[in-house]
Write an enzyme that holds these catalytic residues in place. Sequence first.
Site, PDB file in Angstrom:
ATOM      1  N   SER A   1      -2.016   3.340  -5.379  1.00 10.44           N
ATOM      2  CA  SER A   1      -1.739   2.197  -4.508  1.00 10.44           C
ATOM      3  C   SER A   1      -0.375   1.577  -4.809  1.00 10.44           C
ATOM      4  O   SER A   1       0.157   1.708  -5.924  1.00 10.44           O
ATOM      5  CB  SER A   1      -2.832   1.141  -4.723  1.00 10.44           C
TER       6      SER A   1
ATOM      7  N   ASP B   1      -5.691   7.081 -11.628  1.00  5.35           N
ATOM      8  CA  ASP B   1      -6.146   5.791 -11.099  1.00  5.35           C
ATOM      9  C   ASP B   1      -7.669   5.732 -11.139  1.00  5.35           C
ATOM     10  O   ASP B   1      -8.361   6.761 -11.160  1.00  5.35           O
ATOM     11  CB  ASP B   1      -5.659   5.640  -9.647  1.00  5.35           C
TER      12      ASP B   1
ATOM     13  N   ASP C   1      -9.367   5.314 -16.209  1.00  2.49           N
ATOM     14  CA  ASP C   1      -9.414   3.892 -16.522  1.00  2.49           C
ATOM     15  C   ASP C   1      -8.523   3.715 -17.753  1.00  2.49           C
ATOM     16  O   ASP C   1      -8.830   4.263 -18.823  1.00  2.49           O
ATOM     17  CB  ASP C   1     -10.858   3.471 -16.821  1.00  2.49           C
ATOM     18  N   VAL C   2      -7.431   2.981 -17.615  1.00  2.00           N
ATOM     19  CA  VAL C   2      -6.467   2.892 -18.725  1.00  2.00           C
ATOM     20  C   VAL C   2      -7.021   2.159 -19.947  1.00  2.00           C
ATOM     21  O   VAL C   2      -6.384   2.152 -21.001  1.00  2.00           O
ATOM     22  CB  VAL C   2      -5.119   2.250 -18.301  1.00  2.00           C
TER      23      VAL C   2
ATOM     24  N   SER D   1       6.478  -7.839 -14.777  1.00  2.00           N
ATOM     25  CA  SER D   1       6.474  -8.728 -13.616  1.00  2.00           C
ATOM     26  C   SER D   1       7.473  -9.836 -13.904  1.00  2.00           C
ATOM     27  O   SER D   1       7.718 -10.168 -15.076  1.00  2.00           O
ATOM     28  CB  SER D   1       5.093  -9.361 -13.433  1.00  2.00           C
TER      29      SER D   1
ATOM     30  N   TYR E   1      -1.975 -13.271 -17.231  1.00  2.00           N
ATOM     31  CA  TYR E   1      -1.102 -12.258 -16.617  1.00  2.00           C
ATOM     32  C   TYR E   1       0.290 -12.290 -17.260  1.00  2.00           C
ATOM     33  O   TYR E   1       0.847 -11.254 -17.642  1.00  2.00           O
ATOM     34  CB  TYR E   1      -1.030 -12.543 -15.117  1.00  2.00           C
TER      35      TYR E   1
ATOM     36  N   LYS F   1       2.216  -9.367 -19.356  1.00  2.00           N
ATOM     37  CA  LYS F   1       3.486  -8.804 -18.895  1.00  2.00           C
ATOM     38  C   LYS F   1       4.625  -9.143 -19.869  1.00  2.00           C
ATOM     39  O   LYS F   1       5.539  -8.349 -20.064  1.00  2.00           O
ATOM     40  CB  LYS F   1       3.810  -9.322 -17.491  1.00  2.00           C
TER      41      LYS F   1
ATOM     42  N   THR G   1       2.297  -5.032  -1.318  1.00  2.00           N
ATOM     43  CA  THR G   1       1.312  -3.993  -1.671  1.00  2.00           C
ATOM     44  C   THR G   1      -0.086  -4.534  -1.332  1.00  2.00           C
ATOM     45  O   THR G   1      -0.232  -5.720  -0.998  1.00  2.00           O
ATOM     46  CB  THR G   1       1.359  -3.681  -3.190  1.00  2.00           C
TER      47      THR G   1
HETATM   48  P1  NAI Z   1      -2.030  -2.464  -6.466  1.00  2.00           P
HETATM   49  O1  NAI Z   1      -3.223  -3.330  -6.650  1.00  2.00           O
HETATM   50  O2  NAI Z   1      -1.570  -2.072  -5.108  1.00  2.00           O
HETATM   51  O3  NAI Z   1      -2.210  -1.123  -7.335  1.00  2.00           O
HETATM   52  C1  NAI Z   1      -2.690  -1.157  -8.641  1.00  2.00           C
HETATM   53  C2  NAI Z   1      -3.456   0.130  -8.893  1.00  2.00           C
HETATM   54  O4  NAI Z   1      -3.887   0.080 -10.255  1.00  2.00           O
HETATM   55  C3  NAI Z   1      -4.710   0.293  -8.015  1.00  2.00           C
HETATM   56  O5  NAI Z   1      -4.695   1.572  -7.398  1.00  2.00           O
HETATM   57  C4  NAI Z   1      -5.849   0.164  -9.015  1.00  2.00           C
HETATM   58  O6  NAI Z   1      -6.962   0.989  -8.677  1.00  2.00           O
HETATM   59  C5  NAI Z   1      -5.187   0.617 -10.313  1.00  2.00           C
HETATM   60  N1  NAI Z   1      -5.874   0.115 -11.486  1.00  2.00           N
HETATM   61  C6  NAI Z   1      -6.305  -1.140 -11.741  1.00  2.00           C
HETATM   62  N2  NAI Z   1      -6.923  -1.189 -12.927  1.00  2.00           N
HETATM   63  C7  NAI Z   1      -6.882   0.066 -13.443  1.00  2.00           C
HETATM   64  C8  NAI Z   1      -7.361   0.655 -14.630  1.00  2.00           C
HETATM   65  N3  NAI Z   1      -8.065  -0.056 -15.539  1.00  2.00           N
HETATM   66  N4  NAI Z   1      -7.125   1.964 -14.840  1.00  2.00           N
HETATM   67  C9  NAI Z   1      -6.455   2.701 -13.922  1.00  2.00           C
HETATM   68  N5  NAI Z   1      -5.999   2.213 -12.768  1.00  2.00           N
HETATM   69  C10 NAI Z   1      -6.210   0.897 -12.525  1.00  2.00           C
HETATM   70  O7  NAI Z   1      -0.871  -3.228  -7.280  1.00  2.00           O
HETATM   71  P2  NAI Z   1       0.714  -3.166  -7.146  1.00  2.00           P
HETATM   72  O8  NAI Z   1       1.115  -4.365  -6.395  1.00  2.00           O
HETATM   73  O9  NAI Z   1       1.186  -1.838  -6.746  1.00  2.00           O
HETATM   74  O10 NAI Z   1       1.103  -3.434  -8.662  1.00  2.00           O
HETATM   75  C11 NAI Z   1       1.489  -2.390  -9.536  1.00  2.00           C
HETATM   76  C12 NAI Z   1       1.993  -3.011 -10.829  1.00  2.00           C
HETATM   77  O11 NAI Z   1       3.094  -3.862 -10.544  1.00  2.00           O
HETATM   78  C13 NAI Z   1       0.935  -3.883 -11.535  1.00  2.00           C
HETATM   79  O12 NAI Z   1       1.058  -3.702 -12.915  1.00  2.00           O
HETATM   80  C14 NAI Z   1       1.329  -5.291 -11.126  1.00  2.00           C
HETATM   81  O13 NAI Z   1       0.936  -6.238 -12.094  1.00  2.00           O
HETATM   82  C15 NAI Z   1       2.841  -5.154 -11.059  1.00  2.00           C
HETATM   83  N6  NAI Z   1       3.459  -6.163 -10.202  1.00  2.00           N
HETATM   84  C16 NAI Z   1       3.175  -6.241  -8.852  1.00  2.00           C
HETATM   85  C17 NAI Z   1       3.770  -7.219  -8.083  1.00  2.00           C
HETATM   86  C18 NAI Z   1       3.534  -7.372  -6.615  1.00  2.00           C
HETATM   87  O14 NAI Z   1       3.995  -8.376  -6.022  1.00  2.00           O
HETATM   88  N7  NAI Z   1       2.868  -6.443  -5.931  1.00  2.00           N
HETATM   89  C19 NAI Z   1       4.685  -8.206  -8.690  1.00  2.00           C
HETATM   90  C20 NAI Z   1       4.925  -8.023 -10.080  1.00  2.00           C
HETATM   91  C21 NAI Z   1       4.317  -7.025 -10.803  1.00  2.00           C
END
Ligand code: NAI
Length: 258
Positions: free
Chosen positions: A15, A36, A57-58, A149, A162, A166, A197
């Site tokens: 994702s 994932d 699962d990380v 982040s 959070y 981070k 996202t």
């Molecule tokens: P998202 O929610 O679209 O994707 C995150 C993915 O991580 C999902 O597919 C989920 O299934 C997977 N996931 C969650 N827990 C997991 C686990 N225990 N083991 C394996 N997979 C797991 O999130 P997005 O927006 O793509 O975020 C990606 C990274 O960027 C995250 O670390 C988030 O904190 C960081 N981030 C995102 C921002 C945003 O505005 N979208 C802003 C700043 C940081």
Amino acid sequence: MDLQGTTAIVTGGASGIGAGSARALAAKGATVFVADLNADAGEELAAEIGGVFAQLDVTDTEQITRVVEAAAEVAPLKSVVNSAGIANAIRTIGRDGTIDSAFPLAKFEAVVRVNLLGTFDMVRQAATVMSRNEPDAGGQRGAIVNMASVAAFDGQIGQVAYSASKGGIVGMTLPLARDLSTAGIRVNTIAPGLIDTPIYNSFPNPEEFKAQLGQSVLFPKRLGAPEELASMVVELITNDYMNGETIRVDGGIRLPPK
Ligand code: NAI
């Protein structure tokens, strides 16, 4: 660093930013392991990019071992992107003066467990596997990118868990790069701003909410696209002179208290 004929692992690859990164690394020639929790989306993306879906699962260290070893069996594991992440929004104290209403420690720990410990566990295991790679002409064996982040620096009200998770990723970037330098492995971190996202899909009117959020960005006044983050991921992996750095990719935003 050349990614042709190598494997890459992207946690959270099913994702958002992870999916964008997986597509970009595949376009550079890597066989990407989309690692994932989400099997449906992960398998679909892996099929699209000619990669491999790995259920992960990380927070489960043995599952990480299986994924890094599986990737290394296909081809040398040269790149890892840690994008799996979760968040919560809870204030440190409640409104009624009782200790019971303070931030539940288990909820703090859950975020740190996924974002910080999960990232470190993947780094330590993947780097071990990378250290067995034949070095390239520049002595290089691999490169790792972690997703922090801007909340590591300007965490908002309710973001204490959070931001701590981070901030931990930012803080460990340089010592990781130093530890892994002798193995020829580089480590960099990206601090995304507000990126479009699926994380915003849980809000009542996501499109309206995102448009409103976009107004708080310095310029351009919109959310970032996963592709704009993926472009930085590719740069940090392929540019051999990037190491030990945290880069904000955020349109110049500085988050206000709320
Ligand atoms: P998202 O929610 O679209 O994707 C995150 C993915 O991580 C999902 O597919 C989920 O299934 C997977 N996931 C969650 N827990 C997991 C686990 N225990 N083991 C394996 N997979 C797991 O999130 P997005 O927006 O793509 O975020 C990606 C990274 O960027 C995250 O670390 C988030 O904190 C960081 N981030 C995102 C921002 C945003 O505005 N979208 C802003 C700043 C940081």
